[in-house]
Each structure stands twice: as structure tokens, then as C-alpha cells.
Design a protein around this motif. Structure first.
Motif, PDB file in Angstrom:
ATOM      1  N   UNK A   1       0.693  -1.179  -0.138  1.00  0.00           N
ATOM      2  CA  UNK A   1       0.079  -0.422  -0.014  1.00  0.00           C
ATOM      3  C   UNK A   1       0.566   1.240   0.247  1.00  0.00           C
ATOM      4  N   UNK A   2       2.342   1.204   0.742  1.00  0.00           N
ATOM      5  CA  UNK A   2       3.435   2.557   0.383  1.00  0.00           C
ATOM      6  C   UNK A   2       3.793   2.460  -0.862  1.00  0.00           C
TER       7      UNK A   2
ATOM      8  N   UNK B   1       2.186   8.819  -7.381  1.00  0.00           N
ATOM      9  CA  UNK B   1       2.804  10.283  -7.147  1.00  0.00           C
ATOM     10  C   UNK B   1       3.865  10.318  -7.887  1.00  0.00           C
TER      11      UNK B   1
ATOM     12  N   UNK C   1      -1.530  15.187  11.634  1.00  0.00           N
ATOM     13  CA  UNK C   1      -3.040  15.318  11.640  1.00  0.00           C
ATOM     14  C   UNK C   1      -3.276  16.739  12.554  1.00  0.00           C
TER      15      UNK C   1
ATOM     16  N   UNK D   1       2.885  -0.046  12.592  1.00  0.00           N
ATOM     17  CA  UNK D   1       2.719  -0.433  10.867  1.00  0.00           C
ATOM     18  C   UNK D   1       1.070   1.065  10.740  1.00  0.00           C
TER      19      UNK D   1
ATOM     20  N   UNK E   1       2.225   4.085  10.020  1.00  0.00           N
ATOM     21  CA  UNK E   1       2.290   4.299   8.253  1.00  0.00           C
ATOM     22  C   UNK E   1       1.357   4.705   7.078  1.00  0.00           C
ATOM     23  N   UNK E   2      -0.033   3.508   7.704  1.00  0.00           N
ATOM     24  CA  UNK E   2      -0.536   3.207   7.637  1.00  0.00           C
ATOM     25  C   UNK E   2      -1.335   4.544   7.479  1.00  0.00           C
TER      26      UNK E   2
ATOM     27  N   UNK F   1       0.113   7.089   4.515  1.00  0.00           N
ATOM     28  CA  UNK F   1      -0.392   6.774   2.959  1.00  0.00           C
ATOM     29  C   UNK F   1      -1.010   8.075   2.606  1.00  0.00           C
ATOM     30  N   UNK F   2      -2.248   8.499   3.187  1.00  0.00           N
ATOM     31  CA  UNK F   2      -2.916   9.468   2.730  1.00  0.00           C
ATOM     32  C   UNK F   2      -2.317  10.597   3.327  1.00  0.00           C
ATOM     33  N   UNK F   3      -1.886  11.409   3.469  1.00  0.00           N
ATOM     34  CA  UNK F   3      -0.636  12.293   3.209  1.00  0.00           C
ATOM     35  C   UNK F   3       0.345  11.876   2.901  1.00  0.00           C
ATOM     36  N   UNK F   4       0.858  11.507   1.931  1.00  0.00           N
ATOM     37  CA  UNK F   4       2.283  10.643   2.343  1.00  0.00           C
ATOM     38  C   UNK F   4       3.171  11.999   0.717  1.00  0.00           C
ATOM     39  N   UNK F   5       1.580  12.633   0.201  1.00  0.00           N
ATOM     40  CA  UNK F   5       2.272  13.595  -0.931  1.00  0.00           C
ATOM     41  C   UNK F   5       2.214  15.032  -0.499  1.00  0.00           C
ATOM     42  N   UNK F   6       1.521  15.057   0.228  1.00  0.00           N
ATOM     43  CA  UNK F   6       2.159  16.507   1.266  1.00  0.00           C
ATOM     44  C   UNK F   6       3.156  16.781   1.933  1.00  0.00           C
ATOM     45  N   UNK F   7       2.787  15.473   2.975  1.00  0.00           N
ATOM     46  CA  UNK F   7       3.879  15.683   4.372  1.00  0.00           C
ATOM     47  C   UNK F   7       4.977  14.347   3.864  1.00  0.00           C
TER      48      UNK F   7
ATOM     49  N   UNK G   1       5.280   9.529   6.113  1.00  0.00           N
ATOM     50  CA  UNK G   1       5.622   8.193   6.279  1.00  0.00           C
ATOM     51  C   UNK G   1       7.315   7.592   6.338  1.00  0.00           C
TER      52      UNK G   1
ATOM     53  N   UNK H   1      -9.011   8.507  -2.476  1.00  0.00           N
ATOM     54  CA  UNK H   1      -7.910  10.030  -2.943  1.00  0.00           C
ATOM     55  C   UNK H   1      -7.557   9.610  -4.009  1.00  0.00           C
TER      56      UNK H   1
END
Lengths: 335, 306, 566
Positions: free
Chosen positions: A162-163, A170, B80, B257, B260-261, B264-270, B274, C240
Motif C-alpha cells: 500500500x506504501x 505519486x 494531522x 504499521x 505508516x498506514x 500514506x494518505x498524507x504522503x504527497x503533502x507531508x 511515512x 483519494x
């Protein structure tokens, strides 16, 4: 070996029956109901009627026997009818998914090609990368190549799909715009350009899955090679003056394959099982995505059929692995 | 490289076998680095809560400082809803390391035992391998749901809620992940037991128990080590899947875990969201891998002797 | 690739000077993505929103609801009312008139018989119809002539616009479904997946739980619509990835239900490829207070039943204090951004039906402490309040969902600061909402003190929605825990006011009663503690025009008017 295979195949029948009953009871017993995705605005009485219409209020053993009959008699009959235009099945009820009311085997038929192309390719790519890496890493233990391989494998294994999947989306889809993020399942490969489109849309899911597969296989390959490289017969072979290439690739590799064969044999049924997270992430409508949807919706006929086919493949491939052991190492005997 | 150094530092007469193993282990650079990193991680999560205590801001203050990057006040940034990530990483590490190691140990113990028994005793092979097939075939999520539904309250009543959840989680991960190890070990044992030295040992009347412990077990160590390394990563990630199904620790209980999970939702911005948990898991797995490498070399008399 | 070609085509069109949306099928392909895929195209067999929205491109009701919440005719000539004689003076029947010359997509005429059949199809006792409540109180449906349909009710029906109104209750073609009635309903796979309809599109391909493809319906009643020649709905992934496919990579034109964190909403909107649109219906995220004792020490079958009132939450002052300690604006900011507003009522919209209370919005921690002090709950040595030797301990459960876990963390902080000991629990949504009587974790069983989820009214008139707080609707072992009065709230005053609502026909009077009932369970008693009025957040690309998001009917209610921006 033939007698052994035959005996194991016969033994597989009761084994699979027991497995199917265990799975059925387990899935039925698990909390959850086919109504969990129905909005709260639906009144309780209507819910009860919907469950009754599914036949989900019948006793569990009645439903299990019905499923057995459908799986082993009605569905093959339909298949034969489809091939030869006979009418064996008559008007008998096929196995219907509770969630979509479509025949389970139609859904599986729609989804198998996607799973085989994407997950299968990923597995193949993973194994093809992993085995040479494993061999060379072991042969040059603690070289920079080995260290790099270790790092790559460990990262590949410790960060879940998922990562990595989201990361690839991206980087390669959003920032660079090279690949699409959603898999177009309606695409027909008819010519060169549609083939390229297919390749492009497969790239990200295959990369995501291939990385995870390669990581595990390369580690087993490496460790097994290491074990064998230190054995006396290797020294003997070298002393006899055999070329290094023959020593490594013929003697050592063959003796090192047993754990790798096990891992791959366990992995092949999981190709059919699909890759739950990756398929879902990229919108590949494969078996894995179907299974997780069905589990969340407590779609018992779908879960049962899929896991049973999965179980049959596991039993089959474990048998194949046992036969391969005998071929790889003639000393192994089963009877 | 390793060999020459081993020769240079080898004492004339090791007091015991254990000592010899340790001597050999110490010469393995990777293993020593791995052990050091793992020790640092363990110490960090154990003394971390005492060493790093930024104090709890009010909700409003926290919300003003949400999603910050690394700074002096928050060395790893904030999430967040303005929680300090270092504090959460430390809390999470305690749980994740414990779950990872214990669950891996259970799964390896199960897997190795079943694999050796099935591989060595022909009469057990059939039943044990069919059992393995059953476990491989069972769909994981319904199985976990049923396990938790049946045992959560009972175990919690016996041991108290937190320990109860922990025990249940490690058991659940353990009993659903031993099958691969079992199959691999069995395959190896099938080959090993036909080797000359095993036949020789058996012909002089060595009892099976001794034969297994002295002759078979040491020779299946390397695949088991790999399985153990991969098992830790697997256990840490599986724990986050359990949380995702609402079967893990209570929601205010972070684990690597889960961080990390959630990240992932915030991976692009922050991206730091992750990077930290991913790094922690990878470091743990990497160090265990090197320790495993060193241990295997140290346990192998052929290498140790050289 | 396809998208690029479509764009190039669009540019070429503009260069040729063609006027946009002038003709049917001139705007190429419309690509829509849903985070959950369409399972079936027959809304009578599933009311998952994804299935209802998907089928709304094809199947149409007699009347729909527009984005302002007004009834609009679809297949009917006009909306029947008492004034125009369509609704009988005693409100026991309603008569619909079909538009002249309507055709199904296969070219056969639409007649009143199709409506009669549709009603019989859904009301068949063995069919398991998911929209049965739409036909509640319907005595008979008859065809007065080929284009006139009369629906007769068993008694006066103050709000007769249930059957054949909205995407949940469209017309099926009798010829296609005649063999699919009753127990045979689920077996008609082809009809269920590729229904023949009257809508702007017709189905050309269907893969279960993945993709539906459409082409413009050649027999659609407006010859100039729809502007798109083909359309597809691709399902799967998550909110998303759907948002990303529209707002960042531009692979899709429209994405339904793209609920993502507020920060990500902002960042994606700034990319400038599309915009988010929000529709506010009646969906309210709320805390439900358990009025009965969920203690595990009670024997099974008595936990969370009316036999044992809740030892803490039965006190209205505790409930009030818990509500006062919450800062709803902060919750909105963290969880929903543009797609949420603080709420104090369970009916937040439309304005005419909402009490519009705002008294709960200002957070008052000091007031909450004072209220607890007065109620006899005083802080003990460890800072946790207690009364008569009982600790103020609350088990607070909800489903596994990132936003809900953030809410749990924040609310726990606030409650801890007023001296309440909070234990959190998260349950898998398919178990929580599954209603399996054997599981201890369903929201109906409510083996916790407080639980959080969202609920809404699926009609503008909330009569059916407000029914749930009646005494008799409480879940208990006697009804296999299948009630919808989750709180086990029991107030004769509520029941009698509700009975009055059922009898009242005057709309203004009904609105007054609905507001009164709403206030009885929210502000007055804090049985339900509303938190956030939630909208559905969807996204459309800048190249798609004509989108008018609608919370009262299918979001694709006006898809015939969508066009490619050139």
C-alpha cells in the motif's frame, strides 16, 4: 513416484472436502452480514426480507450441501452445456453472488485474465530478477553487490505494497505523468498501439508487486546457495577441475533449489488469489479485489467458491513441489 | 575477509561452544552493526518516554501546530491533529517491536517444529502437511475476525485488557503465518535425512530426538533465519492490518504499521509522515537480517572452524 | 490516450465553430469514477449508493428532485398536486400522467403498464425488494389508460411522492423483467446488469464490481441530448485515488465521493485541473448515547436492554456536559473542511424542515465542569470524576475510519480535560453495520456507552426517518437486535408527537412537528449529540460543464445536460 502421485491425488479429495466445510463454517460464523453495505435508511423489516430472499436465513448445513451440489454438479453441467450445446443443467440454480446476483463463475471468468496478466507477470518478473540476484549475492557474499541486494530486498519486504504502490503513483503518474493510475479493464489488445497502452497501464502494478516478490525469493535463494557453497562436494567438484560456472550453476544451484521451489510453489496459488491491496489500489479488477469485496460484504457464495478454488490450487502445487523435490534430489523417497 | 580476521582473533582454546559462537559472531561486521542498531532502537523506545516528554498542549494549541515539518520543538514534526510524531514513534515502537519479535518467535517455533516432525517422521508427514494445507487455504480476514470474536473477552478477562489484546494479536499472527516456514523446513529435512551423515548416525543407533537436535536442526538454520527476518516485517505489517479491521489495539494506541498506514494518505503533502515509520520498520528488519547472517555463520561449524 | 484524443477532438470541434451541446453525441466520451464499483444496475435489488447512481443514467422515475430539493417531472408531464387535481382531496390517491411519445431505449413505447408492473415487482413478498419502503402504504397501482397511472394508498398519505419518485424508485420495462418477478428476481442476471431504460444513456457493457459502459440512448426524449456519445463508470480504489484521477492526472471527468483530508483537498484544488463540489443533504455525524447499561457483568440478553437504565448517561446533565465539551468547528476543520458544517440537529437541511439550532456550537469546558459538579460528579484523587464510588468512565466506539479516529482522539482529549475517563474502540464497518445478532460489536447491540456514526433521511419529508426514536423501535434480544432506536430512548411525549405527525397533512404544520421531534432528541435531551453536518464531496474536471451537484437525488440527475467545455 507414480503410485505416490496417484495416492496423493486420491487423498486430496477428502482433504478438500474437509477444507471446504471448514471454510464454509468459518466464513458463516464470522461476524458481518450481507446487509452491512445497505444504507441505514432501510428499515429493519425490509432488511429481514432481503436476507430471506438471498436464502441466507437457511440453516448453515443446508446451504453448505446446496453449495456442494452447485459447485460439483450444476456448474460443470453448465460448462459442458456451453461447450456441446447439451441441456444437462436444465433450470438448476447456479452459484449466485449475494452482492451482485451474478453467477460467481461469470465473475471469476471476467476477472481471471486481469489477475493472470498483472499478478502473473509480476510474479514472473519478481522470480526472474530474484534468482540471479540471489545466486550472485551468495557467490560474492559481502561484496558491494550483495550488500546492495540485501538493502533492496529488505526495503522491498519491510515496506508494504500500500506504501510502494502509492509512492509509485505519486512519482510516476502524478509528477512525471508517464503511466495511468487506473487500469482500464475494457482495453482490448488488437494492435501495436493498444499493446503499448496495455504495457503502460501494467507497469505500475507489476513494479509494486514484483518488488515485494523479488525481495522474498532472492533472500531464500541466497541463503540456500550459501549453505551449499560450503559443502564438501563443491570442493570436490572444483578439485576435479570443473569450470567454476558448471560448479555453481549445475551442482550448487540444483541442490539449493529445494527451499526456493517451496516458496515458489506456495506463491503460484497466490497468483490466482490475486494481490488484494495492489489490485484495489490500481483498479485492476482481479480475483484479489473480488475476494476482499466479497469478504467485506459477507458474500458467502463468492468467498466460499474463491477460497475453495484457492485451496485446491494449494493442494495441487504442494503436490507438484513434492514431486519436484524428488527430481532435484533423487535421494528423497516418499514410499 | 571475515575468515582472516576470525583466524587472527581466535583464542587458542575457547571455554565453551557458546563462547566460540560469540567469538565468531563478534567478527561479523554486519551482525555487530545490526545488533547495535537494534539495541539502540530498543533503548530508544524503552527510555524514550522519560527522555522525551514535550508535554501535552491543549487541543486548540495542537490544532494550530498540525502537519508541521521537523523543528526543535517537534524533531519529527506533527500529525494531522497536532500530535508530536516523536512521542508517537516512541510509543509505537514499544508495541511494534514486541509484537514483531514475539509473533515471529511463535510462528518460527510452530513452523520449525511442524516442518521437522513432518519431514523426519513419515507417518506424521501426511496429517501435518494436510493441516498446513488447511491453514494455507483459510481466508485470513474471516479467520482473524472469528478468533477475535471468540477469544477477545475471555483472554482480556484472564490477563487484563492490554496484555490480553497483545497476547491475542501475537497468537493470531503466529498461528496464521507458520505455514511457509513449515513447508520450507520439511522440504529441507526430506533431503537432509537421506544424507550420508544422518544415515550413519542412525545406523549407530542415535535416538531420533538427538538426531534431530544435533544433526538436522543446525542444518535448517539458514532458511529459518530468512523466514525469521521476513517474519518480523510481516508481523509488524499484519498488526496494522488487524488495526485496520478494528481487531488490533485500541485506536489511540499507535504502532509503526498503523502510523505508516495513516501516513500514506498524507504522503504527497507531508512525506515525513511515512518516512519515519517506514525507516523504523526497515531498520529493524535490516538489523535482524544481519544478525541472522552473523548467527548463521557463527552456528556453522565449518565456517567457525576456519 | 483516449482522453487526449477526446481533448484533441474537442479542440478541433471548437475550431470548426460548432456550438457546444447542440447535438446528441457530439462531445465524445464521458469518464466517471466511483471509489466503490457498481455491483448491479437494478436499484430494486441493491440500494448501495454506487448502484443507485450507476443505474440512474439508464433508469428514470416519473419524477425526480432537483438540486434545490424541489420535485421536477421526469417521465411525468407534471407533478400531481391537490391544486391540479393529481392528488385526491382526501390524500388517499395520486394520479400520474406520462409524457406522450415516450420510448424505451429498444424503441418500444413506455406505458402505464410498465409502472403497474414495477410496483408489483417490488411489492412481491418473495422478491426481497430493497426499496420496499418506497411502496409503504400503497394499496394498489392501476393503469387508468395507456398513459395514466393511479396509485391508491391504504389511508391518507400526506407525502405521496414516494413510489416512482427519485433514483431509488425508477420504472422498469415490463417486457424485460416479466419473468423476473418474486423469487426469480436475482436469477435474471442479464436484465439486472443491463436494464433497458428511458434515461439519456443505455448500457453497452457491464463487468461486475468494475466497469459499466454506456452509449447515448437513441430514443431519449430530448433529441439534442445527451451531449456525450459514450460514457463509462469505472469503480474501485479509494476516495483519494478517485480524486487524484480527476484533479491531478486528469484521467477522468467526474469522481463521486472523494472524501479526503482538508489539506489534500486544498492542494489538489490548487493544481487547477478541476474543482471539488459539495452537496449537503441530511447526513449528520453524531454521537449516540446509550440509555441502557452495557456492562459486561450483566447476563447476556440483559446487557443494553431497557431492564437496566444506564448508571451514568441516564443523567441528562452528564449528557449535556459531554456535548458542551466538544468544539464542533475544530472537528470540521480537522475532518471535513469544505464538506462539513457544525450541526446541532439531526435534520440540518432543508431549511424549511430544520430547527436550525446553533446553541451547541460554542464550546464551554468550564460550563461542562460546573454542570458535572452540580450533578454530583466530583473529581477524585486521580482527577477522574466519581459519584457514589462509581468512576465516570465511558467506552466510546465507532467504525474504523481515519476521520473517525481523529474525532475519537480529539473528543477523548476534551472529555479527559473535564475529568471523564475515556476508553476508545474501533470496529470494522462491515461488522459494526452488519447487524449480525451473534456479534457483540454491532451498532444495534451497542455494548458501549457512546457510539459515533452518520445517518440521514433518504426523503425530504422526514416522517420515516423520525420513526426510529419511538419506544417500540428499540433493539433487544426479542427482535434479534433489529430495531433502529439505537439509544433505547423512550419518551411517551415523543411517541405521541410522532403519532400526530403521521396524521397531519398540512405541510407547514408537519414542518413544525418535525422540528419539535428533532429538538426533543437533540438539544432538549442530548440523547443524540449531533457533531457535523456532512456533505458529499465530488470532483469534476474543468473540461466538464453542466454539473449541478444534488444531495436529494442521484448526483447524475442532470447528466443529460453535461457537456464538454471547449
Amino acid at each position: 513416484m507414480f503410485v505416490f502421485t496417484l495416492r496423493r491425488l486420491l487423498l486430496a479429495i477428502p482433504t478438500l472436502l474437509v477444507i471446504s466445510l471448514v471454510i464454509y463454517l468459518l466464513v458463516d460464523f464470522a461476524p458481518g452480514s450481507p446487509m452491512s453495505e445497505i444504507p441505514l435508511t432501510v428499515p429493519p423489516e425490509v432488511r429481514q426480507k432481503m436476507i430471506a430472499a438471498l436464502g441466507a436465513d437457511q440453516p448453515v448445513l443446508v446451504r453448505y450441501l446446496l453449495w456442494l451440489r452447485q459447485f460439483f454438479w450444476v456448474e460443470p453441467a453448465y460448462l459442458i452445456d456451453g461447450w456441446f450445446g447439451t441441456h444437462l443443467a436444465g433450470d438448476e440454480q447456479r452459484i449466485l453472488s449475494w452482492q451482485s446476483r451474478s453467477p460467481v463463475f461469470t465473475i471469476i471468468g471476467q476477472r481471471i485474465p486481469q489477475t493472470l496478466t498483472v499478478v502473473g507477470t509480476a510474479y514472473l518478473v519478481g522470480a526472474l530478477i530474484a534468482i540471479p540476484i540471489g545466486i550472485y549475492s551468495a557467490y560474492r557474499q559481502y561484496s558491494w553487490f550483495d550488500q546492495l541486494g540485501t538493502l533492496f530486498a529488505m526495503i522491498g519486504f519491510s515496506v508494504p505494497t500500500f506504501f510502494t504502490g502509492t509512492l509509485f503513483i505519486i512519482i510516476f503518474a502524478v509528477e512525471l505523468g508517464w503511466f495511468p493510475t487506473k487500469y482500464d479493464t475494457m482495453l482490448n489488445v488488437t494492435d501495436w498501439s493498444s499493446f503499448l497502452t496495455q504495457l503502460r497501464q501494467m507497469t505500475l502494478p507489476v513494479m509494486t508487486l514484483g518488488l515485494a516478490n523479488a525481495a522474498a525469493i532472492s533472500r531464500y535463494m541466497r541463503s540456500s546457495m550459501l549453505d551449499n557453497l560450503g559443502q564438501d562436494y563443491v570442493r570436490t567438484a572444483r578439485a576435479k577441475g570443473e569450470p567454476e560456472r558448471t560448479v555453481v550453476l549445475k551442482h550448487v544451484l540444483r541442490n539449493s533449489l529445494i527451499p526456493v521451489v517451496t516458496v515458489i510453489a506456495l506463491g503460484i496459488p497466490s497468483i490466482f488469489g490475486g494481490a488484494i491491496i495492489t489490485e484495489n489500489l490500481f483498479g485492476v479488477n482481479g480475483i484479489g479485489a473480488a475476494l476482499i469485496l466479497a469478504i467485506h460484504a459477507s458474500d458467502l457464495p463468492m468467498v466460499q467458491t474463491l477460497t475453495f478454488i484457492f485451496a485446491a490450487l494449494i493442494v495441487l502445487f504442494n503436490l507438484i513441489a513434492d514431486i519436484l523435490y524428488g527430481l532435484l534430489d533423487p535421494r528423497i523417497r516418499y514410499d | 575477509m571475515t575468515d582472516t580476521r576470525a583466524a587472527a582473533t581466535r583464542p587458542d582454546k575457547p571455554d565453551s561452544q557458546l563462547r566460540a559462537i560469540w567469538q565468531q559472531f563478534r567478527t561479523h561486521t554486519g551482525a555487530v552493526v545490526g545488533l547495535t542498531i537494534l539495541a539502540i532502537l530498543v533503548i530508544l523506545v524503552l527510555i524514550g518516554p522519560f527522555a522525551w516528554n514535550p508535554g501535552k498542549p491543549s487541543v486548540l494549541e495542537a490544532l494550530k501546530s498540525k502537519n508541521l515539518g521537523p523543528s526543535l520543538r517537534h524533531p519529527l514534526g506533527t500529525d494531522q491533529i497536532g500530535r508530536d510524531l516523536l512521542t508517537r514513534m516512541i510509543q509505537a515502537g514499544k508495541v511494534s517491536l514486541a509484537v514483531g519479535f514475539v509473533a515471529m518467535a511463535i510462528s518460527i517455533l510452530f513452523g520449525t517444529t511442524i516442518g521437522i516432525l513432518a519431514g523426519y517422521f513419515r507417518r506424521l508427514d501426511g496429517p501435518l502437511m494436510r493441516l498446513t494445507d488447511v491453514f494455507l487455504a483459510l481466508p485470513l480476514i474471516p479467520l482473524l475476525l472469528v478468533l477475535m470474536m471468540l477469544f477477545r473477552d475471555k483472554v482480556a478477562a484472564l490477563t487484563g485488557p492490554e496484555l490480553g489484546v497483545f497476547l491475542l494479536i501475537v497468537m493470531a499472527i503466529g498461528v496464521t503465518s507458520w505455514m511457509q516456514t513449515a513447508r520450507i523446513v520439511r522440504g529441507e529435512v526430506l533431503a537432509l535425512k537421506e544424507r550420508e551423515y544422518v544415515l550413519a548416525a542412525r545406523s549407530i543407533g542415535t535416538p531420533p530426538r538427538r538426531l534431530i537436535l544435533r544433526h538436522i536442526l543446525p542444518n535448517v538454520v539458514s532458511p529459518v533465519m530468512v523466514a525469521a527476518t521476513l517474519g518480523i516485517a510481516d508481523a509488524i505489517i499484519t498488526e496494522s492490518v488487524l488495526s485496520f479491521l478494528g481487531l488490533g489495539f485500541p485506536p489511540d494506541f499507535p504502532t509503526w504499521g498503523r502510523l505508516l498506514f495513516d501516513g500514506v494518505e498524507y504522503m504527497q503533502l507531508y512525506p515525513v509522515r511515512v518516512i519515519w515509520p517506514g525507516l523504523a520498520i526497515s531498520l529493524t528488519v535490516l538489523s535482524v537480517n544481519y544478525i541472522g547472517d552473523g548467527l548463521r555463520d557463527a552456528l556453522d561449524p565449518r565456517i567457525r572452524g576456519r | 490516450m483516449k482522453f487526449k484524443t477526446a481533448l484533441l477532438g474537442a479542440v478541433a470541434m471548437a475550431a470548426l465553430g460548432n456550438v457546444a451541446w447542440a447535438d446528441r453525441g457530439t462531445d465524445g466520451d464521458l469518464k466517471i469514477t466511483f471509489p466503490q464499483a457498481v455491483s448491479i444496475m437494478n436499484p430494486y435489488l441493491s440500494n448501495g449508493t454506487k448502484d443507485v447512481y450507476g443505474s440512474s443514467l439508464v433508469l428514470e422515475p416519473l419524477a425526480g428532485i432537483d438540486d434545490q430539493g424541489n420535485l421536477i417531472p421526469k417521465l411525468a408531464v407534471e407533478i400531481p398536486t391537490i391544486e391540479n387535481g393529481g392528488v385526491s382531496a382526501d390524500m388517499t390517491s395520486i394520479t400520474w400522467k406520462l409524457q406522450p411519445g415516450l420510448l424505451w431505449s429498444d424503441g418500444t413505447p413506455v406505458t402505464a403498464d410498465d409502472a403497474v408492473f414495477t410496483a408489483a415487482y417490488c411489492m412481491d413478498p418473495s422478491g426481497g425488494c430493497a426499496q420496499l419502503s418506497k411502496y409503504d402504504g400503497v394499496k394498489s397501482v392501476e393503469a387508468l389508460d395507456a398513459s395514466t397511472i393511479k396509485v391508491t394508498f391504504t389511508g391518507p398519505k400526506p407525502y405521496p411522492y414516494t413510489a416512482f419518485v427519485g433514483a431509488l424508485s425508477p420504472l422498469l420495462q415490463k417486457a424485460q423483467f416479466a419473468a423476473c418477478q418474486g423469487a426469480a428476481a436475482p436469477t435474471c442476471t442479464d436484465a439486472n446488469n443491463m436494464p433497458i431504460g428511458t434515461g439519456p444513456f443505455k448500457v453497452t457493457g457491464f463487468t461486475v464490481n468494475d466497469t459499466v459502459t454506456f452509449e447515448a440512448n437513441p430514443n431519449y426524449r430530448d433529441p439534442a441530448k445527451p451531449a456525450f456519445a459514450t460514457a463509462m463508470i469505472k469503480g474501485g480504489g479509494d476516495a483519494e485515488s478517485s480524486a487524484r484521477a480527476v484533479m491531478q492526472t486528469g484521467e477522468f471527468d467526474y469522481a463521486w465521493n472523494t472524501q479526503i483530508p482538508p489539506d489534500s483537498q486544498k492542494a489538489m484544488a490548487e493544481a487547477g485541473k478541476g474543482e471539488f463540489v459539495v452537496a449537503f443533504g441530511t447526513l449528520v455525524e453524531r454521537l449516540e448515547m446509550n440509555m441502557t447499561d452495557p456492562s459486561a457483568d450483566l447476563p447476556e440478553g440483559e446487557r443494553s436492554t431497557a431492564k437496566h437504565p444506564h448508571p451514568i448517561l441516564s443523567d441528562v446533565n452528564v449528557r449535556k456536559a459531554l456535548s458542551m465539551a466538544i468544539d464542533r468547528a475544530a472537528l470540521v476543520e480537522v475532518g471535513y473542511g469544505a464538506a462539513g458544517e457544525p450541526a446541532c440537529n439531526i435534520l440540518p437541511a432543508p431549511a424549511a424542515w430544520s430547527a436550525g439550532d446553533t446553541s451547541c456550537i460554542a464550546q464551554d469546558l468550564e460550563g461542562a465542569k460546573k454542570l458535572l459538579d452540580e450533578a454530583g460528579w466530583v473529581p477524585g484523587a486521580d482527577g477522574i470524576r466519581e459519584k457514589d464510588g462509581r468512576k465516570l468512565h465511558i467506552l466510546y466506539q465507532t467504525t474504523v475510519n481515519p476521520v473517525r479516529q481523529d474525532f475519537q482522539a480529539l473528543i477523548k482529549d476534551w472529555w479527559t480535560s473535564i475529568g471523564v475517563d475515556v476508553e476508545l474502540k474501533a470496529v470494522d464497518p462491515s461488522v459494526f453495520f452488519g447487524g449480525d445478532a451473534g456479534s457483540p460489536d454491532t451498532f444495534q447491540k451497542f455494548y458501549a456507552d457512546v457510539e459515533m456514526y452518520a445517518n440521514n433521511s433518504d426523503a425530504i419529508d422526514p416522517e420515516a426517518y423520525l420513526a426510529q426514536y419511538q419506544c417500540s423501535h428499540a433493539p433487544s434480544p426479542d427482535n434479534q437486535w433489529q430495531g433502529d432506536n439505537i439509544n433505547r430512548f423512550c419518551d411517551p411525549a415523543y411517541d405521541s408527537t410522532y403519532a400526530e405527525l403521521q396524521k397531519t397533512t398540512d405541510v407547514a404544520k408537519r414542518q413544525e412537528l418535525a422540528k419539535k421531534l428533532d429538538m426533543m432528541v437533540t438539544t432538549d435531551s442530548k440523547i443524540v449529540v449531533p457533531l457535523v453536518h456532512r456533505g458529499t464531496l465530488s470532483a469534476h474536471s474543468n473540461a466538464l460543464g453542466g454539473v449541478k451537484i444534488n444531495a436529494w437525488d442521484s448526483e447524475m440527475w442532470n447528466i443529460a445536460d453535461w457537456y464538454r467545455v471547449k
